[in-house]
Design a protein around this motif. Structure first.
Motif, PDB file in Angstrom:
ATOM      1  N   CYS A  74       0.848  -1.193   0.000  1.00  0.00           N
ATOM      2  CA  CYS A  74       0.000   0.000   0.000  1.00  0.00           C
ATOM      3  C   CYS A  74       0.883   1.242   0.000  1.00  0.00           C
ATOM      4  O   CYS A  74       1.776   1.384   0.854  1.00  0.00           O
ATOM      5  N   PHE A  75       0.637   2.139  -0.937  1.00  0.00           N
ATOM      6  CA  PHE A  75       1.362   3.412  -0.969  1.00  0.00           C
ATOM      7  C   PHE A  75       0.580   4.444  -0.175  1.00  0.00           C
ATOM      8  O   PHE A  75      -0.601   4.695  -0.445  1.00  0.00           O
ATOM      9  N   VAL A  76       1.264   5.017   0.820  1.00  0.00           N
ATOM     10  CA  VAL A  76       0.643   5.993   1.708  1.00  0.00           C
ATOM     11  C   VAL A  76       1.618   7.144   1.947  1.00  0.00           C
ATOM     12  O   VAL A  76       2.803   7.045   1.639  1.00  0.00           O
ATOM     13  N   ALA A  77       1.080   8.208   2.503  1.00  0.00           N
ATOM     14  CA  ALA A  77       1.928   9.258   3.074  1.00  0.00           C
ATOM     15  C   ALA A  77       2.040   8.924   4.556  1.00  0.00           C
ATOM     16  O   ALA A  77       1.035   8.977   5.279  1.00  0.00           O
ATOM     17  N   LYS A  78       3.228   8.528   4.997  1.00  0.00           N
ATOM     18  CA  LYS A  78       3.371   8.047   6.372  1.00  0.00           C
ATOM     19  C   LYS A  78       2.952   9.113   7.398  1.00  0.00           C
ATOM     20  O   LYS A  78       2.580   8.795   8.525  1.00  0.00           O
ATOM     21  N   LYS A  79       2.983  10.394   7.000  1.00  0.00           N
ATOM     22  CA  LYS A  79       2.562  11.469   7.899  1.00  0.00           C
ATOM     23  C   LYS A  79       1.049  11.651   7.900  1.00  0.00           C
ATOM     24  O   LYS A  79       0.514  12.425   8.700  1.00  0.00           O
ATOM     25  N   ASN A  80       0.379  10.973   6.980  1.00  0.00           N
ATOM     26  CA  ASN A  80      -1.076  11.092   6.888  1.00  0.00           C
ATOM     27  C   ASN A  80      -1.715   9.949   7.678  1.00  0.00           C
ATOM     28  O   ASN A  80      -1.775   8.805   7.224  1.00  0.00           O
ATOM     29  N   ARG A  81      -2.162  10.264   8.869  1.00  0.00           N
ATOM     30  CA  ARG A  81      -2.688   9.235   9.769  1.00  0.00           C
ATOM     31  C   ARG A  81      -3.873   8.503   9.151  1.00  0.00           C
ATOM     32  O   ARG A  81      -4.023   7.285   9.302  1.00  0.00           O
ATOM     33  N   ARG A  82      -4.686   9.220   8.420  1.00  0.00           N
ATOM     34  CA  ARG A  82      -5.879   8.597   7.812  1.00  0.00           C
ATOM     35  C   ARG A  82      -5.467   7.499   6.843  1.00  0.00           C
ATOM     36  O   ARG A  82      -6.036   6.405   6.859  1.00  0.00           O
ATOM     37  N   GLU A  94       2.091  -4.531   3.188  1.00  0.00           N
ATOM     38  CA  GLU A  94       3.266  -3.728   3.518  1.00  0.00           C
ATOM     39  C   GLU A  94       2.967  -2.287   3.130  1.00  0.00           C
ATOM     40  O   GLU A  94       2.296  -2.038   2.119  1.00  0.00           O
ATOM     41  N   MET A  95       3.451  -1.347   3.923  1.00  0.00           N
ATOM     42  CA  MET A  95       3.252   0.058   3.585  1.00  0.00           C
ATOM     43  C   MET A  95       4.552   0.683   3.091  1.00  0.00           C
ATOM     44  O   MET A  95       5.616   0.464   3.677  1.00  0.00           O
ATOM     45  N   LEU A  96       4.461   1.435   2.009  1.00  0.00           N
ATOM     46  CA  LEU A  96       5.593   2.200   1.508  1.00  0.00           C
ATOM     47  C   LEU A  96       5.192   3.661   1.436  1.00  0.00           C
ATOM     48  O   LEU A  96       4.104   3.992   0.947  1.00  0.00           O
ATOM     49  N   ASP A  97       6.091   4.515   1.916  1.00  0.00           N
ATOM     50  CA  ASP A  97       5.824   5.949   1.844  1.00  0.00           C
ATOM     51  C   ASP A  97       5.892   6.402   0.397  1.00  0.00           C
ATOM     52  O   ASP A  97       6.748   5.980  -0.368  1.00  0.00           O
ATOM     53  N   ARG A  98       4.973   7.264   0.028  1.00  0.00           N
ATOM     54  CA  ARG A  98       4.923   7.777  -1.336  1.00  0.00           C
ATOM     55  C   ARG A  98       6.179   8.560  -1.702  1.00  0.00           C
ATOM     56  O   ARG A  98       6.495   8.734  -2.888  1.00  0.00           O
ATOM     57  N   GLU A  99       6.924   9.023  -0.705  1.00  0.00           N
ATOM     58  CA  GLU A  99       8.150   9.790  -0.956  1.00  0.00           C
ATOM     59  C   GLU A  99       9.377   8.887  -1.094  1.00  0.00           C
ATOM     60  O   GLU A  99      10.490   9.382  -1.289  1.00  0.00           O
TER      61      GLU A  99
END
Length: 370
Positions: A74-82, A94-99
């Motif tokens: 899953c691509f997320v913004a790790k700073k975006n709690r939602r 697995e989560m990967l930061d979009r940056e």
């Protein structure tokens, strides 16, 4: 390797997922369309959560079992709690930061499924050829990444790879090299490796210096760099290309010029081989309609090797032509090609018995596929 890209509608322009089809076979699926039928034979699922709606996420969670058996990122913004909570609520993934830098994203995706590229080579393959094959593949991967990120092309890796390829072929033969690169899973990489090998041995046959032989090998590795801007779904398409798809591919010399123009680290002769390898001596080629003496001997050589490779290599939608047939077609092109070079190229291949070897290898591959 095929990956499925999952998004709630079109992929957002700022998503790094948009760049993945340049490196992998990829299909885009809407979140509300995920099912065993749409996921199919996908090996990895990539979920882009940017701009995902509640309705899209509910539909995806309901169909999560369709992708639960394969790795999911899953691509997320790790700073975006939602977004982080949304990813966690979907299920195991697995989560990967979009940056995350593209190089690290690609490394992670490759680590999930990719084996040693040399694993498919026959056990009898000579060691120098195996190592040169590995190194050539490493350069092509780095070149594609540099093109996508706008970073410098690793010239030291290119020169080292060209030297190793020349040494391997000089000591172990062109036939082993061609057999090795025929086994590559990527038709695009295989093509560049074939052109590079043929170019080096042809230059050697013409009596060119070792440095010139290695430079045309490097030119062969780089010649299709413009294709790094074309999705693999078009480049490696199993069926015959549509007119629209062919028009996109025909732009690759122009893309090559755009990519290479600012890269001062690359020698000018290698740039010319990439930009001009579809030019013809009678001025009917592209992208610039160059004619006669404006086309250098190195470019003429790469053009011959490129055309021969395209004619003789197998694709899912066509069988490769026999060597003698391909050479005859190149002779029929008359003033478009340097016919003295074509004659010398024919002598090199036929004197080596390359035509017979090539046909027997193709029969073996077709038989094993059947």
């Amino acid at each position: 390797m095929e990956i499925v890209l999952i998004s709630d509608g079109p992929l957002p322009m700022e998503s790094p997922v948009r760049r993945l089809p340049l490196f992998f076979h990829a299909r885009l699926i809407d979140m509300d369309k995920v099912s065993p039928a749409t996921v199919g034979e996908g090996k990895i699922a990539i979920v882009e959560l940017l701009d995902a709606t509640d309705a899209g996420l509910i539909a995806l969670k309901a169909a999560w079992g369709s992708i639960a058996a394969i790795p999911v990122i899953c691509f997320v913004a790790k700073k975006n709690r939602r977004e982080v909570i949304q990813a966690g609520a979907l299920g195991k993934s697995e989560m990967l930061d979009r940056e995350t830098p593209l190089a690290l994203i690609l490394r992670r995706l490759n680590s999930l499924t990719q084996k040693d590229v040399a694993d498919t080579l026959p056990a009898r393959m000579p060691q120098k050829t195996v190592e040169a094959y590995r190194k050539g593949n490493v350069f092509l991967e780095n070149m594609c990444l540099a093109s996508a990120e706008g970073t410098k092309i690793p010239v030291s890796v290119l020169k080292s790879s060209a030297s190793d390829i020349f040494d391997a072929m000089s000591q172990e033969g062109l036939s082993f090299w061609m057999e090795a690169v025929n086994s590559h899973h990527s038709p695009t990489y295989s093509h560049s490796l074939k052109v590079a090998g043929l170019a080096g041995m042809f230059a050697n046959h013409l009596g060119w210096s070792k440095g010139e032989c290695e430079e045309v090998i490097a030119g062969g590795l780089v010649h299709d760099i413009g294709k790094t801007r074309i999705p693999l779904s078009i480049l490696d398409k199993a069926d015959k290309l549509t007119d629209k798809e062919r028009a996109i591919i025909d732009k690759h010399p122009l893309y090559g010029r755009e990519i290479l123009k600012p890269r001062l680290e690359l020698p000018i002769d290698i740039k010319k081989m990439a930009i001009q390898h579809h030019e013809y001596l009678d001025g009917t080629g592209y992208p610039d309609g160059l004619k006669g003496e404006r086309i250098s001997p190195k470019v003429r050589l790469i053009t011959i090797c490129d055309i021969f490779t395209a004619l003789t290599e197998e694709r899912a939608y066509k069988e490769g032509l026999p060597v003698r047939t391909a050479i005859s077609m190149m002779q029929d092109m008359g003033p478009k090609l340097d016919q003295k070079m074509v004659s010398a190229f024919a002598r090199m291949l036929l004197d080596r018995g390359f035509g017979e070897l090539n046909r027997s290898e193709q029969k073996v591959r077709r038989g094993s596929a059947a």
